[in-house]
Every structure is written in C-alpha cells, then in structure tokens.
Design an enzyme around this catalytic site. Structure first.
Site, PDB file in Angstrom:
ATOM      1  N   ASP A  27       2.134  25.934  82.748  1.00 40.69           N
ATOM      2  CA  ASP A  27       1.198  27.067  82.790  1.00 40.69           C
ATOM      3  C   ASP A  27       0.047  26.835  83.761  1.00 40.69           C
ATOM      4  OD1 ASP A  27       2.645  28.482  80.891  1.00 40.69           O
ATOM      5  OD2 ASP A  27       1.441  27.765  79.205  1.00 40.69           O
ATOM      6  N   ARG A  78     -11.492  21.055  72.841  1.00 38.25           N
ATOM      7  CA  ARG A  78     -11.720  22.216  73.713  1.00 38.25           C
ATOM      8  C   ARG A  78     -13.166  22.384  74.159  1.00 38.25           C
ATOM      9  NH1 ARG A  78      -6.910  21.373  75.094  1.00 38.25           N
ATOM     10  NH2 ARG A  78      -5.289  22.785  74.353  1.00 38.25           N
ATOM     11  N   SER A 106       6.049  22.881  72.367  1.00 40.73           N
ATOM     12  CA  SER A 106       4.781  22.892  73.078  1.00 40.73           C
ATOM     13  C   SER A 106       3.860  21.919  72.360  1.00 40.73           C
ATOM     14  CB  SER A 106       4.206  24.315  73.060  1.00 40.73           C
ATOM     15  OG  SER A 106       2.826  24.270  73.279  1.00 40.73           O
TER      16      SER A 106
HETATM   17  N1  ARG Z   1      -2.984  25.250  66.124  1.00 40.25           N
HETATM   18  C1  ARG Z   1      -3.736  24.142  66.595  1.00 40.25           C
HETATM   19  C2  ARG Z   1      -5.155  24.535  66.875  1.00 40.25           C
HETATM   20  O1  ARG Z   1      -5.436  25.679  66.920  1.00 40.25           O
HETATM   21  C3  ARG Z   1      -3.075  23.479  67.780  1.00 40.25           C
HETATM   22  C4  ARG Z   1      -3.130  24.218  69.069  1.00 40.25           C
HETATM   23  C5  ARG Z   1      -2.368  23.487  70.116  1.00 40.25           C
HETATM   24  N2  ARG Z   1      -2.692  23.991  71.438  1.00 40.25           N
HETATM   25  C6  ARG Z   1      -1.865  23.923  72.472  1.00 40.25           C
HETATM   26  N3  ARG Z   1      -2.293  24.417  73.588  1.00 40.25           N
HETATM   27  N4  ARG Z   1      -0.650  23.442  72.392  1.00 40.25           N
HETATM   28  O2  ARG Z   1      -6.037  23.727  67.021  1.00 40.25           O
END
Ligand code: ARG
Length: 405
Positions: A9, A89, A169
């Site tokens: 991506d 993040r 993923s």
């Molecule tokens: N569901 C989890 C969260 O919201 C994991 C997200 C994983 N993100 C990713 N880009 N694969 O923190």
C-alpha cells in the site's frame, strides 16, 4: 511526508501521489521494533520514486513515552488487547510532523484504508500536533482492489515482494504483533498455526516451566532476572522468552472505532507478562480503594488510546492520575511461564501492605479479633435497618379500595 512501511500500500502510494496529486513524496519509516531490515525499506522507498527517504529509530522513545504510560495504566482494550498498534500510531505521526516541519512539507500521507482504526489515529494525532498540515490517505481514495494495486505497482516499476503470498495483513512493533484477513475473517474458525509469527504453540512449548523475575521501579520494569536493561531492550528480550513458552496469543472479536466488528489475532508475549506482573505488584502495594478506582481509569485510558486520542487533554489528565499511583510500585515479581500460561509465582516490595502479623492464622497473630464484632455492628447497621422493616406487598398496595373493606 509519507508514513512508509515498505509494504504494498505505502509503496504504491508513492507513484500514486505523484500521478494523482502532483506531489513529491518524502518517505519516513519509524523504527518501533518491527523485525524488518529498515535500510532495505529505505532503499525501496527511493526505488519506488520517493525524492528522499528517512528512517528514525524511535524504539527507546516508544518504550519510555508510549508503552510505559500504557503499562502503568494496565491498558488493555476491551480487557484483552494491549494496544500495540494503537500506541505506535501517535508516535509515528509525531515523527512525521517533525520531519514535515524540517522539510517544509505541506501534507502528511499514510497508507491506511477507510475501514480501520489506524486512519483515525494518524489523522487525529496530526490534527492535534500540527493542525496546519493536511492529511492525505491514498488508500481511502484510490478504490483499487489488491489485484489492481499489484498491477499498478508493476506498471510504475514498484517491486512487489515475493512474500506477498501471505494472505494475512500484519503489523508488528515492540509491544506486539497483529494479524487480520484470510481465514481469520471467519470468526467461527480457529486461527491456523501459520498465522502466528512470534509464539510457539503452547502444546509445543518446553515441558518444564521458565521463571522470570521482573524488577519494577515506580511502575517501570528496570531489570529482567537481575539484569538491568533499558525498557525497549527488556521488552524485546521478554518477547523471545515468553514467546518460546507460547504466551501472549489473543483471539479477539473487536469493536472498531468505525463501527465494524472485526476478528483480530494478536501476539503480545512481553505485554502479557509485564501487565500481569505489574498488576500483581499493584495488588501488593496499593490500598483497596485506589485499586478499585484505578480500574475505572484503566478502562477509559485503554479506550482513549484505541480511539486515537493520545494527544488530548484527557490523556494527560488520566496520565497524571496514573502516575501518582505509581510512586510505591517498586519491587520484584516472579512469573512462571509454562505452556501458554503466565502466572504470578512470587512478589516482594519494600512498600508491601501485606503484614504477616495481621494475616497469619498461626502464632504471632496481632490482629485483635474481638474488635471485629463492633466493626461489623456499625458496618451492618444499614443492612439490619433495611431488613427490619416488612417489605410492602405489591398486591395490597395495588388493590382497589372496595376489595380492602
Ligand atoms: N485492530 C488493531 C488496532 O486497531 C490492529 C490494527 C492493525 N493495523 C494494521 N495496519 N495492520 O489496533
């Protein structure tokens, strides 16, 4: 300024941002402990058309400033997810913003889709730190399927990894690993063994238990088995030890911010052990009412981190509360790791509220048992008063006047 992971991506985003938006792309990759060759990632960014590419080592900062406050808050979203991705993040956004300011960039870009939590976290962290910077999320706009993305990548000369064959993923950092997609999208089906990358299957784990002793100083893990280590190093080491014992697998049906229920599989070996050990030390040191009130704060804290509200006044305020509870959270916890389970085996603290002379049923008991009767008399007064009145009978109260006479 593109948050660049080296995956499909974000690699496709580089030529797309130039073609669709006429923008030069600077790639920024933040090292939060993901086990990939970051120099290779940097070179891939340039090969995909970035005008510059940076890698920032943020492992120490991630551990000290993001993981540690969350650990002190025992933060686990919906009671189970230690928030590994969610905590990284805002840190990544912080680095993007600082490079953007250095380079005079006008926009921040990230590879998140419009269906997940991560877009919320990047967008809101950027809004809090740099409200003047616009955010672009190509994957929210381009409307390409996975196959179309691969075709686009090939057309633009972006190399498509051979490892793309994995149907999952994943996202990885010091605090854990997440996996989604493929067969995991059927919540009725048990995750196949191949989903896991960090942990041994509990059944395959060693036949004898492994003991680890964690030393805490004001809620911060400072040593593992007597060896002092910086927090990020300690976490990395514990991930290996606990992972080898099959610890930290979490299969969660999760409530996303955007309203979707999704099936998430996590591996958080170190987080699982450290949170349990930290809770055990708190149970030894904190008074009952503080423990009880803190649990309410912990739930709210976890939710706020999940929801992308790291850089907000509520987080600062809750952190101040949590921090004030940690002054005496110093001592040692021994955990027993065995075939997927991690249990407290022993605890010790100079601030322990445990008093043997009060707790013992053997010689040396100093508790004045005769005083208990008076305590219970006063404590039970409301209950006794309540019970002493005969309850109203609903039939009588509701009966019409004529029938009563
Ligand atoms: N569901 C989890 C969260 O919201 C994991 C997200 C994983 N993100 C990713 N880009 N694969 O923190």
């Amino acid at each position: 300024m593109l948050a660049y992971s080296g995956g499909l991506d974000t690699s496709v985003a580089i030529p797309w941002l130039r073609e669709a938006k006429g923008l030069d792309v600077v790639a920024v990759t933040v090292d939060v402990g993901q086990p990939v060759d970051l120099e290779q990632v940097r070179r891939k960014a340039l090969a995909s058309g970035a005008v510059a590419a940076y890698v920032a080592d943020a492992r120490r900062e991630f551990a000290e400033e993001f993981i540690l406050p969350a650990l002190r808050a025992n933060a686990q979203y919906e009671g189970v997810y230690p928030l590994s991705t969610a905590l990284a993040r805002p840190l990544i956004a912080k680095h993007l913003v600082s490079v953007a300011r250095q380079e005079g960039a006008t926009r921040i870009a990230h590879g998140c889709t419009g269906k997940g939590n991560d877009q919320v976290r990047f967008d809101l962290a950027t809004a809090s730190l740099a409200p003047e910077l616009a955010v672009i999320a190509p994957a929210r706009e381009w409307g390409m399927t996975r196959e179309e993305e691969v075709a686009y990548a090939q057309r633009c000369g972006v190399s498509v990894n051979a490892t793309r064959s994995s149907p999952y993923s994943t996202d990885e950092n010091l605090w854990g690993r997440s996996a989604e997609c493929g067969v995991l999208e059927d919540p009725a089906v048990e995750p196949p063994e191949e989903v896991y990358g960090w942990t041994r299957a509990p059944a395959e784990a060693p036949e004898t238990p492994t003991y680890v002793t964690i030393e805490f100083d004001q809620g911060k893990p400072t040593a593992l088995n007597g060896e002092r280590a910086p927090l990020h190093g300690l976490i990395a080491r514990l991930n290996e030890i606990a992972g080898a014992n099959g610890i930290g697998r979490i299969d969660h049906l999760e409530s996303r911010v955007v309203g979707i229920k999704s099936r998430e599989v996590y591996e958080c070996p170190a987080a699982t052990v450290l949170i349990a050990a930290h809770q055990a030390l708190e149970a030894l040191v904190l008074p009952r009412d503080v423990l009880d009130f803190k649990r309410t704060v912990e739930l709210r804290y976890a939710q706020l981190v999940y929801d992308g509200l790291w850089f907000t006044p509520l987080r600062s305020a809750l952190d101040a509360f949590v921090r004030s509870t940690q002054e005496r959270i110093s001592g040692e916890i021994t955990m027993k790791l065995f075939k997927g389970s991690s249990r407290v085996a022993g605890r010790r603290s100079p601030y322990s509220l445990y008093a043997a002379a009060l707790a013992t049923y053997s010689a040396g008991d100093r508790f004045r048992q005769e005083m208990a009767e008076g305590f219970i008399y006063v404590w039970g007064l409301p209950a006794r008063t309540w019970a002493g009145l005969s309850p109203p009978t609903p039939a009588k109260a509701a009966a019409p006047r004529e029938l009563l006479s």
